[in-house]
Write an enzyme that holds these catalytic residues in place. Structure first.
Site, PDB file in Angstrom:
ATOM      1  N   SER A 126       0.837  -1.201   0.000  1.00 20.54           N
ATOM      2  CA  SER A 126       0.000   0.000   0.000  1.00 20.54           C
ATOM      3  C   SER A 126       0.865   1.242   0.000  1.00 20.54           C
ATOM      4  O   SER A 126       1.956   1.260   0.593  1.00 20.54           O
ATOM      5  CB  SER A 126      -0.867  -0.016   1.259  1.00 20.54           C
ATOM      6  OG  SER A 126      -1.451   1.246   1.466  1.00 20.54           O
ATOM      7  N   THR A 128       0.421   3.495   1.784  1.00 22.96           N
ATOM      8  CA  THR A 128       0.519   3.899   3.187  1.00 22.96           C
ATOM      9  C   THR A 128       1.957   3.761   3.708  1.00 22.96           C
ATOM     10  O   THR A 128       2.321   4.422   4.673  1.00 22.96           O
ATOM     11  CB  THR A 128      -0.477   3.080   4.051  1.00 22.96           C
ATOM     12  OG1 THR A 128      -0.607   3.706   5.315  1.00 22.96           O
ATOM     13  CG2 THR A 128      -0.032   1.655   4.249  1.00 22.96           C
ATOM     14  N   TYR A 150      -1.281  -0.709  10.779  1.00 26.00           N
ATOM     15  CA  TYR A 150      -1.557  -1.268   9.446  1.00 26.00           C
ATOM     16  C   TYR A 150      -0.369  -1.012   8.514  1.00 26.00           C
ATOM     17  O   TYR A 150       0.130  -1.929   7.848  1.00 26.00           O
ATOM     18  CB  TYR A 150      -2.845  -0.644   8.880  1.00 26.00           C
ATOM     19  CG  TYR A 150      -3.026  -0.906   7.409  1.00 26.00           C
ATOM     20  CD1 TYR A 150      -3.276  -2.188   6.942  1.00 26.00           C
ATOM     21  CD2 TYR A 150      -2.932   0.135   6.481  1.00 26.00           C
ATOM     22  CE1 TYR A 150      -3.431  -2.431   5.582  1.00 26.00           C
ATOM     23  CE2 TYR A 150      -3.093  -0.100   5.126  1.00 26.00           C
ATOM     24  CZ  TYR A 150      -3.333  -1.382   4.689  1.00 26.00           C
ATOM     25  OH  TYR A 150      -3.468  -1.611   3.346  1.00 26.00           O
ATOM     26  N   LYS A 154       2.493  -3.674   6.587  1.00 22.41           N
ATOM     27  CA  LYS A 154       2.822  -3.719   5.150  1.00 22.41           C
ATOM     28  C   LYS A 154       4.332  -3.528   4.951  1.00 22.41           C
ATOM     29  O   LYS A 154       4.956  -4.205   4.133  1.00 22.41           O
ATOM     30  CB  LYS A 154       2.022  -2.660   4.380  1.00 22.41           C
ATOM     31  CG  LYS A 154       0.547  -2.960   4.281  1.00 22.41           C
ATOM     32  CD  LYS A 154       0.282  -4.240   3.480  1.00 22.41           C
ATOM     33  CE  LYS A 154      -1.169  -4.675   3.502  1.00 22.41           C
ATOM     34  NZ  LYS A 154      -1.407  -5.985   2.874  1.00 22.41           N
TER      35      LYS A 154
HETATM   36  C1  UD1 Z   1      -6.594   4.900   3.751  1.00 23.65           C
HETATM   37  C2  UD1 Z   1      -5.240   4.359   4.191  1.00 23.65           C
HETATM   38  C3  UD1 Z   1      -4.667   3.466   3.148  1.00 23.65           C
HETATM   39  C4  UD1 Z   1      -5.633   2.417   2.725  1.00 23.65           C
HETATM   40  C5  UD1 Z   1      -6.886   3.094   2.205  1.00 23.65           C
HETATM   41  C6  UD1 Z   1      -7.900   2.068   1.779  1.00 23.65           C
HETATM   42  C7  UD1 Z   1      -4.002   5.939   5.598  1.00 23.65           C
HETATM   43  C8  UD1 Z   1      -2.927   6.967   5.680  1.00 23.65           C
HETATM   44  N1  UD1 Z   1      -4.288   5.422   4.415  1.00 23.65           N
HETATM   45  O1  UD1 Z   1      -6.338   5.867   2.742  1.00 23.65           O
HETATM   46  O2  UD1 Z   1      -3.534   2.852   3.663  1.00 23.65           O
HETATM   47  O3  UD1 Z   1      -5.068   1.628   1.728  1.00 23.65           O
HETATM   48  O4  UD1 Z   1      -7.436   3.890   3.259  1.00 23.65           O
HETATM   49  O5  UD1 Z   1      -8.504   2.479   0.616  1.00 23.65           O
HETATM   50  O6  UD1 Z   1      -4.611   5.630   6.556  1.00 23.65           O
HETATM   51  N2  UD1 Z   1     -12.735  11.257   3.835  1.00 23.65           N
HETATM   52  C9  UD1 Z   1     -13.741  12.129   4.247  1.00 23.65           C
HETATM   53  N3  UD1 Z   1     -14.854  11.592   4.837  1.00 23.65           N
HETATM   54  C10 UD1 Z   1     -15.020  10.238   5.032  1.00 23.65           C
HETATM   55  C11 UD1 Z   1     -13.981   9.365   4.606  1.00 23.65           C
HETATM   56  C12 UD1 Z   1     -12.863   9.915   4.015  1.00 23.65           C
HETATM   57  O7  UD1 Z   1     -13.648  13.350   4.094  1.00 23.65           O
HETATM   58  O8  UD1 Z   1     -16.051   9.820   5.610  1.00 23.65           O
HETATM   59  C13 UD1 Z   1     -11.544  11.836   3.174  1.00 23.65           C
HETATM   60  C14 UD1 Z   1     -10.239  11.593   3.897  1.00 23.65           C
HETATM   61  O9  UD1 Z   1      -9.978  12.581   4.855  1.00 23.65           O
HETATM   62  C15 UD1 Z   1      -9.252  11.596   2.733  1.00 23.65           C
HETATM   63  C16 UD1 Z   1     -10.053  11.017   1.565  1.00 23.65           C
HETATM   64  O10 UD1 Z   1     -11.431  11.179   1.918  1.00 23.65           O
HETATM   65  O11 UD1 Z   1      -8.884  12.910   2.403  1.00 23.65           O
HETATM   66  C17 UD1 Z   1      -9.789   9.535   1.334  1.00 23.65           C
HETATM   67  O12 UD1 Z   1      -9.957   8.824   2.546  1.00 23.65           O
HETATM   68  P1  UD1 Z   1      -9.990   7.225   2.598  1.00 23.65           P
HETATM   69  O13 UD1 Z   1     -10.914   6.705   1.551  1.00 23.65           O
HETATM   70  O14 UD1 Z   1     -10.275   6.830   4.013  1.00 23.65           O
HETATM   71  O15 UD1 Z   1      -8.531   6.792   2.163  1.00 23.65           O
HETATM   72  P2  UD1 Z   1      -7.105   7.234   2.743  1.00 23.65           P
HETATM   73  O16 UD1 Z   1      -7.220   7.751   4.128  1.00 23.65           O
HETATM   74  O17 UD1 Z   1      -6.432   8.074   1.714  1.00 23.65           O
END
Ligand code: UD1
Length: 337
Positions: A126, A128, A150, A154
């Site tokens: 990932s 990540t 997590y 990885k």
């Molecule tokens: C996270 C993990 C990544 C993992 C991926 C799964 C980290 C740093 N990264 O990525 O390792 O592989 O999930 O797909 O933890 N957001 C909102 N509202 C929500 C949900 C998300 O605003 O309810 C925003 C988040 O702040 C972010 C973006 O949407 O800016 C993407 O979030 P998300 O889908 O959770 O993925 P990551 O955090 O990028």
């Protein structure tokens, strides 16, 4: 290409899409899955899509005897290892469970492979592992840092593979660092629909679109990005699946390991994704701006150049296609078909 491939976690979101891509490329696929985060009807759906029945073994990846029995039953040319836990928040609450499943599972699998004389493995890593990236777009040689348990699992798994490969040149590992997988299969039969309230943006948007969740909470609009919301590199799961096929083709052709980012190289903000999903489902999805989520970074996207140059990989599907395919899948699922 031909060959028999074991997909651990092959009934899950990325695993099931990869199963289809591999079968369509001419491979025989066998699935190992414990169905802890996969629907029981996925193997039947794979058969509907591909016209091929896919042998599926219900097994925990840490069950050494169970895994060995699957290797005794089939002669594999390679393995693609998806079976792992992936919720960042949960990993901080239950670190030992995550290390047990993700690292312990990998060790069990490598032991079984070694005993069976199977030395080719594609590994789900990932982005990540890059932590809070300092350079954009993020290349494969960017510094690595684990900001969550997590991420640590990885990173540790990648290092386990490096140690094994250094000691025995028969190993050929394809390490793939995914950016943010999104979307669903074009058939509408396979996609991402977690059992619990989703943590990730795309499945959350899908639940807002169905009305099961009232609104999206946007985690912060004061980031250093064009519209203030977080920017990520969303990659269509069918493009991701194609990346696995190319990785596998290469491992089988060369017996040499490799490591690639799988992303598009383009960033999309939370609000842009919300608007794309609104267009897909035909109504403006409600949202509120909330506080930042702990541990989130403002912006990251892949440098996809190495995968394109060395593997011929290019992710071309757009956020519109990700949202449209996700919505088509969710609608079908809610209609019971
Ligand atoms: C996270 C993990 C990544 C993992 C991926 C799964 C980290 C740093 N990264 O990525 O390792 O592989 O999930 O797909 O933890 N957001 C909102 N509202 C929500 C949900 C998300 O605003 O309810 C925003 C988040 O702040 C972010 C973006 O949407 O800016 C993407 O979030 P998300 O889908 O959770 O993925 P990551 O955090 O990028």
């Amino acid at each position: 290409m031909s060959g028999r491939i074991l997909l651990t976690g092959g009934a899950g979101y990325i695993g099931s899409h990869t199963a289809i891509a591999l079968i369509e490329a001419g491979y025989d696929v066998v699935i190992l899955d414990d169905f802890s985060n996969a629907r029981p009807d996925v193997p039947d759906r794979l058969e509907m899509i591909t016209g091929r029945s896919v042998p599926c073994h219900r097994c925990d990846i840490r069950d050494a005897a169970g895994v060995a029995a699957i290797f005794a039953r089939h002669r594999f040319d390679a393995v693609v290892h998806f079976a792992a836990k992936k919720a960042v928040g949960e990993s901080m609450e239950r670190p030992l469970d995550y290390i047990n499943v993700n690292c312990g599972g990998l060790l069990t699998l490598l032991g079984a492979m070694q005993r069976a004389g199977v030395f080719r493995l594609v590994f789900s890593s990932s982005a990540t592992v890059y932590g809070l990236p300092k350079v954009l777009p993020v290349p494969e040689d960017a510094p690595l840092v684990a900001e969550s348990t997590y991420a640590w699992t990885k990173l540790a798994s990648e290092q386990i593979l490096a140690q094994a490969a250094a000691a025995d040149p028969r190993w050929a590992f394809g390490i793939l660092r995914y950016f943010n997988p999104a979307g669903a299969h074009g058939s509408g039969l396979i996609g991402e629909d977690p059992r619990d309230i989703p943590n990730n943006l795309m499945p959350y948007l899908a639940r807002v679109a169905t009305g099961e969740l009232a609104r999206l909470e946007v985690f912060g609009d004061d980031y250093n990005t064009p519209d203030g919301t977080g920017v990520r590199d969303y990659i269509h799961v069918e493009d991701l699946a194609a990346g696995h096929r190319l990785s596998l083709d290469d491992l089988i052709a060369t017996d040499r390991g490799h490591l690639f980012n799988l992303g598009t190289g383009k960033g999309t903000s939370v609000l842009e994704m919300l608007r794309a999903y609104s267009r897909a489902c035909g109504r403006d999805l409600p949202y509120v701006i909330g506080p930042r989520r702990a541990g989130d970074v403002d912006i990251y996207y892949a440098d996809p150049a190495k995968a394109e140059r060395e593997l011929g990989f290019r992710a071309t599907r757009t956020p519109e296609e990700m949202c449209a395919s996700s919505w088509a899948f969710i609608l079908r699922r809610r209609n019971g078909s």
